[in-house]
Design a protein around this motif. Sequence first.
Motif, short mmCIF file in Angstrom:
data_model
loop_
_atom_site.label_atom_id
_atom_site.label_comp_id
_atom_site.label_asym_id
_atom_site.label_seq_id
_atom_site.Cartn_x
_atom_site.Cartn_y
_atom_site.Cartn_z
N GLU A 126 -11.40 -2.61 -1.40
CA GLU A 126 -10.18 -2.27 -0.66
C GLU A 126 -9.22 -1.53 -1.58
O GLU A 126 -8.64 -0.51 -1.22
N ARG A 127 -9.09 -2.03 -2.81
CA ARG A 127 -8.11 -1.45 -3.74
C ARG A 127 -8.52 -0.03 -4.14
O ARG A 127 -7.67 0.86 -4.21
N SER A 128 -9.82 0.18 -4.41
CA SER A 128 -10.25 1.53 -4.77
C SER A 128 -9.94 2.49 -3.63
O SER A 128 -9.56 3.63 -3.85
N LYS A 149 -5.37 1.37 -7.36
CA LYS A 149 -4.52 0.85 -6.29
C LYS A 149 -3.05 1.04 -6.64
O LYS A 149 -2.24 1.52 -5.85
N ASN A 158 1.51 -4.60 -5.96
CA ASN A 158 1.33 -3.95 -7.27
C ASN A 158 1.68 -4.88 -8.42
O ASN A 158 1.14 -4.75 -9.52
N SER A 168 -10.27 -1.37 -10.60
CA SER A 168 -9.85 -0.77 -9.33
C SER A 168 -8.35 -1.02 -9.11
O SER A 168 -7.71 -0.32 -8.33
N SER A 169 -7.80 -2.02 -9.82
CA SER A 169 -6.35 -2.29 -9.73
C SER A 169 -5.54 -1.10 -10.21
O SER A 169 -4.44 -0.84 -9.73
N ILE A 205 -7.53 2.43 -1.55
CA ILE A 205 -6.11 2.66 -1.27
C ILE A 205 -5.57 3.86 -2.06
O ILE A 205 -4.56 4.43 -1.70
N ALA A 206 -6.27 4.29 -3.13
CA ALA A 206 -5.74 5.36 -3.99
C ALA A 206 -5.44 6.65 -3.21
O ALA A 206 -4.40 7.27 -3.40
N SER A 217 -0.96 4.11 -4.95
CA SER A 217 0.07 3.78 -3.96
C SER A 217 1.43 4.29 -4.43
O SER A 217 2.23 4.77 -3.63
N GLY A 243 -3.47 -5.21 0.26
CA GLY A 243 -4.58 -5.27 -0.71
C GLY A 243 -4.17 -5.95 -2.01
O GLY A 243 -4.80 -5.76 -3.05
N GLN A 266 -1.45 -6.61 -9.06
CA GLN A 266 -2.41 -5.74 -9.77
C GLN A 266 -2.10 -5.71 -11.27
O GLN A 266 -3.00 -5.70 -12.09
#
Length: 397
Positions: A244-246, A320, A383, A316-317, A248-249, A324, A380, A386
């Motif tokens: 999910e996080r990947s 994200k 931040n 992946s954080s 969101i970029a 974002s 997700g 993350q």
Amino acid sequence: MDLRFTADELAFRDEVQQFFRIAVPADIRRKCVLGQRLSKPELQRWTRILFEKGWATPAWDPEWGGTGWSPVQQYIFKEELHMAPAPEPLSFNVNMIGPVLIAFGTDEQKRRFLPSIARLDYWFCQGFSEPGAGSDLASLRTSARLEGDHYMVNGQKLWTSTAHHAEWCFLLVRTDPNAKKQQGITYLLMDMRSPGITVRPIVTIDGHHETNEMFLENVRIPVGNRIGEENKGWDYAKYLLGNERSGIARVGISKMRVRRAKELARNIDAGGRPLSEDRGFRERVALLEIELKALEITQMRLISAAAPAGKPDPKSSILKMKGSELQQAAAQLLLETAGYEAMEFDRDFLRGAHSTPSPHDWALTIAPNHYFARHVSIVGGSNEIQRNILAKTVLGL
Ligand SMILES: Cc1cc2nc3c(=O)[nH]c(=O)nc-3n(C[C@H](O)[C@H](O)[C@H](O)COP(=O)(O)OP(=O)(O)OC[C@H]3O[C@@H](n4cnc5c(N)ncnc54)[C@H](O)[C@@H]3O)c2cc1C
């Protein structure tokens, strides 16, 4: 390191661009250009066009419908989709539950669900967050008690986006209240037509109904709808959150916003000359474009070094968080460039209920659709969370 695309990759990009030029139906393209919201039937129509082409689920294992493209090809595809612009396939299906089923589902579950997920015959929603269990997701309290061949589920979910469209929900429940909190969680697939489910809308500040609260009262879920082992749901959820996080970029969306702001700036008077020639505006655009290029390179590096299936990648954080932030910065630039033109608020237009032949059509969706999409830094995992993950898993603090 040579970051230019190879001749084959450039040819692939041409092929993808050509496909998006001819395959996106005119009414759907117009809504995308104007930034209007697509209805469920419209997204289904587009997803089925992608499915027929074999491009609905590029990142999946080819055995289950993936294209077998290289990470760079997948990246090009996604970016061209955002830039076209064409609708993004439903993330809950393509980036979340699909990969989890491929990694952890039984063959029977894969055969039963994956084709319907790819074609959007089944629309999935995500039943993770609860009151008191957002950032601290492992504190979730929705309970599931095993009774013969089914689980009896009781509790409340919160922020369940698109639950009102969904045929299915992937759900985290507590099956062992005595275990350490991450160890007593199980992952289930819930048929949204099951008795005992109440979905109540949450209308957000932009007047839009996207998300919901969901009450579960004695909902019966067959044991056959459990993913993997009982009490191991946290592992599968972490894997899903990594995907999910990947996803969101979304570099392409930010690029599209910057491009739009530059186009607008050419026709905006800033003291006798176009805003596009203003030094402050140009510096701001340049800074954003440099940051986007850096993110693009980081994304390609991370995709190329992707962790093997089943292993969440904490890096992946980075995507994200930075992705974002840049989406928000690009939306802010677009909003400020459009100025007061973007302040008008027409809900019917946003839904596509009418299509005003106004010279300001382009501006009507900037505030509600681009600017209010600020929630990307919350969904997700916020931040701040993350940063905690990166501090612990990457920096070892
Ligand atoms: C528009 C929207 C759609 C959503 N859709 C879905 C969905 O479909 N399905 C779903 O399951 N969930 C969904 N969510 C929920 C989302 O995942 C949560 O909102 C998110 O995880 C944050 O949880 P919370 O809202 O409970 O905030 P909290 O966890 O209460 O956090 C509040 C603030 O405190 C900060 N904070 C909390 N803990 C820490 C910490 N340890 N260190 C530093 N800072 C911290 C957070 O960053 C945040 O700024 C959605 C949310 C929104 C806004």
